[in-house]
Write a protein that holds these residues in place. Structure first.
Motif, PDB file in Angstrom:
ATOM      1  N   ARG A 156       1.464   6.445  -6.768  1.00  0.00           N
ATOM      2  CA  ARG A 156       0.392   7.263  -7.303  1.00  0.00           C
ATOM      3  C   ARG A 156       0.569   8.796  -7.060  1.00  0.00           C
ATOM      4  O   ARG A 156       0.186   9.725  -7.756  1.00  0.00           O
ATOM      5  CB  ARG A 156      -0.999   6.814  -6.548  1.00  0.00           C
ATOM      6  CG  ARG A 156      -1.472   5.630  -7.238  1.00  0.00           C
ATOM      7  CD  ARG A 156      -3.051   5.436  -6.999  1.00  0.00           C
ATOM      8  NE  ARG A 156      -3.278   5.569  -5.734  1.00  0.00           N
ATOM      9  CZ  ARG A 156      -2.921   4.257  -4.620  1.00  0.00           C
ATOM     10  NH1 ARG A 156      -2.882   3.106  -5.464  1.00  0.00           N
ATOM     11  NH2 ARG A 156      -3.422   4.469  -3.602  1.00  0.00           N
ATOM     12  N   THR A 157       0.978   9.197  -5.851  1.00  0.00           N
ATOM     13  CA  THR A 157       1.228  10.530  -5.331  1.00  0.00           C
ATOM     14  C   THR A 157       2.316  11.002  -6.325  1.00  0.00           C
ATOM     15  O   THR A 157       1.913  12.241  -6.777  1.00  0.00           O
ATOM     16  CB  THR A 157       1.674  10.529  -3.881  1.00  0.00           C
ATOM     17  OG1 THR A 157       1.140  10.211  -3.129  1.00  0.00           O
ATOM     18  CG2 THR A 157       2.209  12.140  -3.674  1.00  0.00           C
ATOM     19  N   LEU A 166       5.063  11.227   2.618  1.00  0.00           N
ATOM     20  CA  LEU A 166       4.097  10.053   2.712  1.00  0.00           C
ATOM     21  C   LEU A 166       5.173   8.932   3.204  1.00  0.00           C
ATOM     22  O   LEU A 166       4.535   8.102   3.841  1.00  0.00           O
ATOM     23  CB  LEU A 166       3.559   9.864   1.279  1.00  0.00           C
ATOM     24  CG  LEU A 166       2.806   8.367   1.299  1.00  0.00           C
ATOM     25  CD1 LEU A 166       1.430   8.568   1.930  1.00  0.00           C
ATOM     26  CD2 LEU A 166       2.638   8.268  -0.353  1.00  0.00           C
ATOM     27  N   GLN A 219       0.897   4.038  -3.072  1.00  0.00           N
ATOM     28  CA  GLN A 219       0.511   5.287  -2.742  1.00  0.00           C
ATOM     29  C   GLN A 219       1.704   6.058  -3.027  1.00  0.00           C
ATOM     30  O   GLN A 219       1.264   7.274  -3.593  1.00  0.00           O
ATOM     31  CB  GLN A 219       0.422   5.695  -1.126  1.00  0.00           C
ATOM     32  CG  GLN A 219      -0.841   5.109  -0.632  1.00  0.00           C
ATOM     33  CD  GLN A 219      -1.095   5.028   0.879  1.00  0.00           C
ATOM     34  OE1 GLN A 219      -0.151   5.254   1.745  1.00  0.00           O
ATOM     35  NE2 GLN A 219      -2.436   5.114   1.443  1.00  0.00           N
ATOM     36  N   THR A 252       0.839  -1.293  -0.094  1.00  0.00           N
ATOM     37  CA  THR A 252       0.012   0.072  -0.055  1.00  0.00           C
ATOM     38  C   THR A 252       0.899   1.217   0.039  1.00  0.00           C
ATOM     39  O   THR A 252       0.523   1.944  -0.718  1.00  0.00           O
ATOM     40  CB  THR A 252      -1.046  -0.033   1.312  1.00  0.00           C
ATOM     41  OG1 THR A 252      -1.679  -1.193   1.218  1.00  0.00           O
ATOM     42  CG2 THR A 252      -1.749   1.212   1.351  1.00  0.00           C
TER      43      THR A 252
END
Length: 187
Positions: free
Chosen positions: A166-167, A180, A163, A159
């Motif tokens: 994607r960020t 993050l 993330q 995950t």
């Protein structure tokens, strides 16, 4: 009067049509926005000559057909190119652009940075699962850890990786990705 109707039709259906085209055919080429624009132009041309009972259906059908025609053209061009390469007895060269290479290098560095924030347990379990292809049951037998714990640890690491990517893909900001990684690491 027709101009006002066309403007309303365009404002109401253009965004939705673009989204549907992209969902069905991808981001391009051809670009969904270009195809949607062509479909509305076709409607504009024909609505002056004949009555169209269902404008939305007409525009969506025209857009779908334009996409299919473009794919056929692209396929035909590729066949011609393949034939030329075959006749010349040379292999086609598939090179990434400099921009694509740079983006891939940046993405790989980002993934390595994310993995470097993983705990040793996360690194070990991810390696066993993804790289070595072992099942959770096999990992449990080798490590003595409960399957639920293995699953949670791998899921959390995956995950965080997802993330992070994607960020970065969404806003290209390394600052947001760094934040993050600091917040999400350390399982």
């Amino acid at each position: 009067m027709k101009s006002k109707f066309f403007d309303q039709l365009y404002q109401q259906y253009w965004p939705e049509l673009c989204v549907r085209l992209q969902a069905r055919f991808g981001a391009g080429p051809p670009d969904p926005e270009d195809i949607a624009q062509q479909a509305f132009c076709k409607y504009s041309e024909l609505c002056n000559e004949q009555r169209i009972d269902n404008p939305k259906a007409f525009i969506y059908t025209v857009a779908r057909n334009l996409f299919i025609d473009q794919f056929r053209r692209i396929d035909k061009q590729q066949q011609v190119m393949d034939q030329i390469f075959e006749e010349l007895d040379i292999a086609p060269v598939y090179e990434d652009s400099a921009e694509q290479s740079a983006l891939q290098t940046e993405r790989n560095a980002l993934i390595e940075k994310a993995i470097s924030t993983f705990s040793e347990k996360q690194k070990q379990l991810m390696t066993m699962s993804i790289i070595e292809g072992k099942s959770y049951r096999q990992i449990a037998q080798e490590t003595g850890l409960p399957i639920a714990n293995i699953s949670r640890t791998i899921t959390a690491a995956q995950t965080l990786l997802d993330q992070t990517i994607r960020t970065w893909e969404y806003d290209g900001s390394v600052d947001n990705v760094t934040y993050l990684l600091k917040e999400g690491s350390g399982q």
